[in-house]
Write an enzyme that holds these catalytic residues in place. Structure first.
Site, PDB file in Angstrom:
ATOM      1  N   PRO A   9       0.790  -1.237   0.000  1.00  0.00           N
ATOM      2  CG  PRO A   9      -0.198  -1.167   2.096  1.00  0.00           C
ATOM      3  CD  PRO A   9       0.467  -2.102   1.141  1.00  0.00           C
ATOM      4  CG  ASN A  10      -0.326   4.354   1.199  1.00  0.00           C
ATOM      5  OD1 ASN A  10      -1.273   4.882   0.635  1.00  0.00           O
ATOM      6  ND2 ASN A  10      -0.423   3.851   2.428  1.00  0.00           N
ATOM      7  NE  ARG A  17       0.436  13.895  -1.732  1.00  0.00           N
ATOM      8  CZ  ARG A  17       0.152  14.495  -2.883  1.00  0.00           C
ATOM      9  NH1 ARG A  17       1.120  14.865  -3.683  1.00  0.00           N
ATOM     10  NH2 ARG A  17      -1.097  14.716  -3.239  1.00  0.00           N
ATOM     11  CE1 TYR A  22       8.956   5.038   2.671  1.00  0.00           C
ATOM     12  CE2 TYR A  22       7.486   6.925   2.780  1.00  0.00           C
ATOM     13  CZ  TYR A  22       7.942   5.741   3.299  1.00  0.00           C
ATOM     14  OH  TYR A  22       7.398   5.235   4.459  1.00  0.00           O
ATOM     15  CG  ASN A  71       8.350  -2.296   0.287  1.00  0.00           C
ATOM     16  OD1 ASN A  71       7.772  -2.441   1.363  1.00  0.00           O
ATOM     17  ND2 ASN A  71       9.011  -1.191  -0.027  1.00  0.00           N
ATOM     18  CB  ALA A  74       1.537  -0.007   6.254  1.00  0.00           C
ATOM     19  CD  GLU A  95      10.871  -7.766   5.409  1.00  0.00           C
ATOM     20  OE1 GLU A  95      11.555  -8.693   5.917  1.00  0.00           O
ATOM     21  OE2 GLU A  95      10.191  -6.985   6.093  1.00  0.00           O
ATOM     22  CG  HIS A  97      11.037  -2.680   4.503  1.00  0.00           C
ATOM     23  ND1 HIS A  97       9.680  -2.535   4.314  1.00  0.00           N
ATOM     24  CD2 HIS A  97      11.220  -3.874   5.100  1.00  0.00           C
ATOM     25  CE1 HIS A  97       9.072  -3.602   4.795  1.00  0.00           C
ATOM     26  NE2 HIS A  97       9.980  -4.441   5.273  1.00  0.00           N
ATOM     27  NE  ARG A 104      10.151   5.735   8.553  1.00  0.00           N
ATOM     28  CZ  ARG A 104       9.238   5.666   7.574  1.00  0.00           C
ATOM     29  NH1 ARG A 104       9.354   4.744   6.635  1.00  0.00           N
ATOM     30  NH2 ARG A 104       8.220   6.516   7.555  1.00  0.00           N
TER      31      ARG A 104
END
Ligand code: CA2
Length: 141
Positions: A9-10, A17, A22, A71, A74, A95, A97, A104
């Protein structure tokens, strides 16, 4: 060799953004670079904001492709279903990220994915995907 790149997601907002976290490149642009770097690999790219669609994609590619770069965004920190899907498939899964999740918020330190994948790359930006592809390529030799 067939490799699926699956984003959660996103991540469709990459390049639009939050560039300080990112970066400013869209994933579609990055896919062009990745496919040019690995001309012998057949890539499929799938992105969804919906948990069940990600589970379906892991099942689909996990029984027919040679590797998955995932990835889960969330859902990494919440999804037992995605963890179970990874554990169920044959293909090796890496995986990735983009940001360093360990640097974070505390909630990003919990992963339902890290324990069931072959390996994890975090914090190396979009280059993490390329490193993951290289590792998967090495498994074929
Ligand atoms: O660092 C990563 O790759 C993450 O998987 C990104 C997820 C985050 O929830 C994970 O903890 C770490 C968030 C993806 C959101 O992507 C955006 C991209 C551009 C603008 C806004 C969000």
């Amino acid at each position: 060799m067939k490799i699926a790149i699956i984003n959660g997601p996103n991540l469709n907002l990459l390049g639009k953004r939050e560039p300080t976290i990112y970066g400013n490149q869209s994933f579609e642009d990055y896919m062009d670079i990745l496919t040019a770097k690995f001309p012998a690999i057949h890539f499929e790219y799938f992105q969804s904001n919906i948990e069940g669609e990600l589970v379906n994609a892991i099942q689909q590619f996990g029984f027919s492709f040679d590797g998955i770069v995932l990835n889960p965004a969330a859902y990494t920190h919440t999804s037992v279903a995605i963890g179970d899907a990874i554990a169920a498939v044959n293909a090796p899964v890496v995986e990735v990220h983009i940001s360093n999740v360990h640097a974070r918020e505390d909630f990003r330190k919990l992963s339902y994915v890290s324990g069931v994948v072959d390996g994890s790359i975090t914090g190396l930006g979009l280059m993490g995907y390329e490193l993951a592809v290289n590792w998967l390529l090495n498994q074929q030799k």
